[in-house]
Design a protein around this motif. Structure first.
Motif, PDB file in Angstrom:
ATOM      1  N   MET A   1       0.852  -1.169   0.000  1.00 20.21           N
ATOM      2  CA  MET A   1       0.000   0.000   0.000  1.00 20.21           C
ATOM      3  C   MET A   1       0.897   1.231   0.000  1.00 20.21           C
ATOM      4  O   MET A   1       1.931   1.260   0.651  1.00 20.21           O
ATOM      5  N   SER A   2       0.434   2.240  -0.709  1.00 24.97           N
ATOM      6  CA  SER A   2       1.087   3.539  -0.606  1.00 24.97           C
ATOM      7  C   SER A   2       0.030   4.583  -0.275  1.00 24.97           C
ATOM      8  O   SER A   2      -1.134   4.467  -0.659  1.00 24.97           O
ATOM      9  N   LEU A   3       0.464   5.588   0.480  1.00 23.35           N
ATOM     10  CA  LEU A   3      -0.408   6.675   0.916  1.00 23.35           C
ATOM     11  C   LEU A   3       0.221   7.988   0.481  1.00 23.35           C
ATOM     12  O   LEU A   3       1.434   8.163   0.605  1.00 23.35           O
ATOM     13  N   ALA A   4      -0.603   8.901   0.000  1.00 22.25           N
ATOM     14  CA  ALA A   4      -0.138  10.244  -0.359  1.00 22.25           C
ATOM     15  C   ALA A   4      -1.097  11.247   0.257  1.00 22.25           C
ATOM     16  O   ALA A   4      -2.318  11.087   0.162  1.00 22.25           O
ATOM     17  N   LEU A   5      -0.548  12.280   0.876  1.00 23.17           N
ATOM     18  CA  LEU A   5      -1.345  13.317   1.517  1.00 23.17           C
ATOM     19  C   LEU A   5      -1.159  14.625   0.764  1.00 23.17           C
ATOM     20  O   LEU A   5      -0.036  15.075   0.571  1.00 23.17           O
ATOM     21  N   THR A   6      -2.279  15.208   0.322  1.00 23.16           N
ATOM     22  CA  THR A   6      -2.239  16.486  -0.390  1.00 23.16           C
ATOM     23  C   THR A   6      -3.396  17.354   0.088  1.00 23.16           C
ATOM     24  O   THR A   6      -4.324  16.880   0.742  1.00 23.16           O
ATOM     25  N   ASP A   7      -3.307  18.644  -0.241  1.00 22.90           N
ATOM     26  CA  ASP A   7      -4.413  19.566  -0.001  1.00 22.90           C
ATOM     27  C   ASP A   7      -5.320  19.542  -1.213  1.00 22.90           C
ATOM     28  O   ASP A   7      -4.851  19.532  -2.351  1.00 22.90           O
ATOM     29  N   ASP A   8      -6.608  19.547  -0.981  1.00 27.89           N
ATOM     30  CA  ASP A   8      -7.594  19.574  -2.062  1.00 27.89           C
ATOM     31  C   ASP A   8      -8.626  20.640  -1.706  1.00 27.89           C
ATOM     32  O   ASP A   8      -9.702  20.328  -1.209  1.00 27.89           O
ATOM     33  N   GLY A   9      -8.249  21.888  -1.895  1.00 28.55           N
ATOM     34  CA  GLY A   9      -9.133  22.979  -1.503  1.00 28.55           C
ATOM     35  C   GLY A   9      -9.163  23.085   0.002  1.00 28.55           C
ATOM     36  O   GLY A   9      -8.133  23.181   0.651  1.00 28.55           O
ATOM     37  N   SER A  10     -10.355  23.026   0.579  1.00 33.76           N
ATOM     38  CA  SER A  10     -10.489  23.132   2.035  1.00 33.76           C
ATOM     39  C   SER A  10     -10.328  21.776   2.722  1.00 33.76           C
ATOM     40  O   SER A  10     -10.394  21.687   3.943  1.00 33.76           O
ATOM     41  N   ALA A  11     -10.105  20.736   1.941  1.00 36.90           N
ATOM     42  CA  ALA A  11      -9.994  19.387   2.499  1.00 36.90           C
ATOM     43  C   ALA A  11      -8.572  18.871   2.373  1.00 36.90           C
ATOM     44  O   ALA A  11      -7.774  19.365   1.585  1.00 36.90           O
ATOM     45  N   LYS A  12      -8.275  17.865   3.171  1.00 31.43           N
ATOM     46  CA  LYS A  12      -7.048  17.091   3.007  1.00 31.43           C
ATOM     47  C   LYS A  12      -7.433  15.849   2.224  1.00 31.43           C
ATOM     48  O   LYS A  12      -8.480  15.246   2.450  1.00 31.43           O
ATOM     49  N   LEU A  13      -6.598  15.486   1.276  1.00 33.93           N
ATOM     50  CA  LEU A  13      -6.854  14.320   0.442  1.00 33.93           C
ATOM     51  C   LEU A  13      -5.783  13.275   0.720  1.00 33.93           C
ATOM     52  O   LEU A  13      -4.588  13.560   0.593  1.00 33.93           O
ATOM     53  N   THR A  15      -4.624   9.764  -0.690  1.00 32.07           N
ATOM     54  CA  THR A  15      -4.771   8.828  -1.797  1.00 32.07           C
ATOM     55  C   THR A  15      -4.165   7.496  -1.373  1.00 32.07           C
ATOM     56  O   THR A  15      -3.004   7.442  -0.965  1.00 32.07           O
ATOM     57  N   VAL A  16      -4.978   6.468  -1.458  1.00 35.74           N
ATOM     58  CA  VAL A  16      -4.578   5.125  -1.048  1.00 35.74           C
ATOM     59  C   VAL A  16      -4.482   4.273  -2.310  1.00 35.74           C
ATOM     60  O   VAL A  16      -5.406   4.266  -3.126  1.00 35.74           O
ATOM     61  N   SER A  17      -3.370   3.567  -2.461  1.00 34.41           N
ATOM     62  CA  SER A  17      -3.255   2.671  -3.610  1.00 34.41           C
ATOM     63  C   SER A  17      -2.582   1.372  -3.191  1.00 34.41           C
ATOM     64  O   SER A  17      -1.881   1.315  -2.187  1.00 34.41           O
ATOM     65  N   GLY A  18      -2.865   0.332  -3.958  1.00 39.81           N
ATOM     66  CA  GLY A  18      -2.285  -0.976  -3.672  1.00 39.81           C
ATOM     67  C   GLY A  18      -3.183  -1.831  -2.811  1.00 39.81           C
ATOM     68  O   GLY A  18      -4.409  -1.758  -2.898  1.00 39.81           O
ATOM     69  N   GLU A  19      -2.560  -2.633  -1.967  1.00 36.90           N
ATOM     70  CA  GLU A  19      -3.269  -3.596  -1.133  1.00 36.90           C
ATOM     71  C   GLU A  19      -3.356  -3.105   0.301  1.00 36.90           C
ATOM     72  O   GLU A  19      -2.348  -2.768   0.913  1.00 36.90           O
ATOM     73  N   VAL A  20      -4.573  -3.088   0.832  1.00 36.66           N
ATOM     74  CA  VAL A  20      -4.801  -2.697   2.223  1.00 36.66           C
ATOM     75  C   VAL A  20      -5.127  -3.976   2.993  1.00 36.66           C
ATOM     76  O   VAL A  20      -6.185  -4.562   2.805  1.00 36.66           O
ATOM     77  N   ASP A  21      -4.180  -4.390   3.831  1.00 36.45           N
ATOM     78  CA  ASP A  21      -4.353  -5.654   4.546  1.00 36.45           C
ATOM     79  C   ASP A  21      -3.839  -5.540   5.975  1.00 36.45           C
ATOM     80  O   ASP A  21      -3.526  -4.442   6.443  1.00 36.45           O
ATOM     81  N   MET A  22      -3.741  -6.672   6.653  1.00 33.55           N
ATOM     82  CA  MET A  22      -3.373  -6.662   8.071  1.00 33.55           C
ATOM     83  C   MET A  22      -1.967  -6.122   8.321  1.00 33.55           C
ATOM     84  O   MET A  22      -1.661  -5.659   9.417  1.00 33.55           O
ATOM     85  N   SER A  23      -1.111  -6.139   7.318  1.00 34.94           N
ATOM     86  CA  SER A  23       0.260  -5.679   7.520  1.00 34.94           C
ATOM     87  C   SER A  23       0.412  -4.166   7.442  1.00 34.94           C
ATOM     88  O   SER A  23       1.427  -3.626   7.875  1.00 34.94           O
ATOM     89  N   ASN A  24      -0.603  -3.480   6.899  1.00 35.60           N
ATOM     90  CA  ASN A  24      -0.415  -2.041   6.678  1.00 35.60           C
ATOM     91  C   ASN A  24      -1.629  -1.164   6.962  1.00 35.60           C
ATOM     92  O   ASN A  24      -1.517   0.055   6.936  1.00 35.60           O
ATOM     93  N   ALA A  25      -2.786  -1.740   7.225  1.00 37.29           N
ATOM     94  CA  ALA A  25      -4.016  -0.951   7.390  1.00 37.29           C
ATOM     95  C   ALA A  25      -3.879   0.077   8.505  1.00 37.29           C
ATOM     96  O   ALA A  25      -4.440   1.177   8.415  1.00 37.29           O
ATOM     97  N   HIS A  26      -3.116  -0.246   9.543  1.00 32.68           N
ATOM     98  CA  HIS A  26      -2.933   0.691  10.653  1.00 32.68           C
ATOM     99  C   HIS A  26      -2.283   2.007  10.207  1.00 32.68           C
ATOM    100  O   HIS A  26      -2.490   3.046  10.819  1.00 32.68           O
ATOM    101  N   LEU A  27      -1.517   1.968   9.123  1.00 26.99           N
ATOM    102  CA  LEU A  27      -0.861   3.186   8.633  1.00 26.99           C
ATOM    103  C   LEU A  27      -1.884   4.213   8.156  1.00 26.99           C
ATOM    104  O   LEU A  27      -1.687   5.417   8.338  1.00 26.99           O
ATOM    105  N   LEU A  28      -2.967   3.739   7.575  1.00 25.05           N
ATOM    106  CA  LEU A  28      -4.035   4.638   7.143  1.00 25.05           C
ATOM    107  C   LEU A  28      -4.670   5.321   8.356  1.00 25.05           C
ATOM    108  O   LEU A  28      -4.862   6.540   8.365  1.00 25.05           O
TER     109      LEU A  28
END
Length: 106
Positions: A1-13, A15-28
């Motif tokens: 899994m990879s995570l990217a954090l960006t600004d999207d106007g008044s929100a934080k965005l 972006t999650v890509s790849g596999e979200v499983d027991m080894s990495n879900a806590h990172l989100l």
């Protein structure tokens, strides 16, 4: 899994890509917690590039939503991949989330 954090106007965005499983879900969950330390009204989670989404991913989203709610922020799921929608629907968690399309953070 990879995570990217960006600004999207008044929100934080996040972006999650790849596999979200027991080894990495806590990172989100941890990244949402980090974002919530700032005063942000909306956190959009772009899930369109997720290729695998397991039960730990569901748990991470529910925990992330609890963290955001406590910080008075809204979590929006943006364009979830079919595997995400399927697991959320199967577990009954689908109705717990708000959804948005690309470019929509309200």
């Amino acid at each position: 899994m990879s995570l990217a954090l960006t600004d999207d106007g008044s929100a934080k965005l996040i972006t999650v890509s790849g596999e979200v499983d027991m080894s990495n879900a806590h990172l989100l969950t941890e990244l949402v917690g980090f974002v919530c330390r700032q005063s942000v009204p909306v956190i959009a989670l772009d899930l369109s590039a997720v290729r695998f989404f397991g039960a730990h991913g569901v748990s991470a989203l529910l925990q992330a939503q609890d963290i955001a709610t406590e910080a008075r922020a809204a979590v929006l799921l943006r364009d979830p991949a079919p595997c995400v929608t399927y697991i959320l629907a199967t577990t009954g968690a689908l109705r717990s989330f708000r959804f948005s399309g690309v470019g929509d953070t309200t």
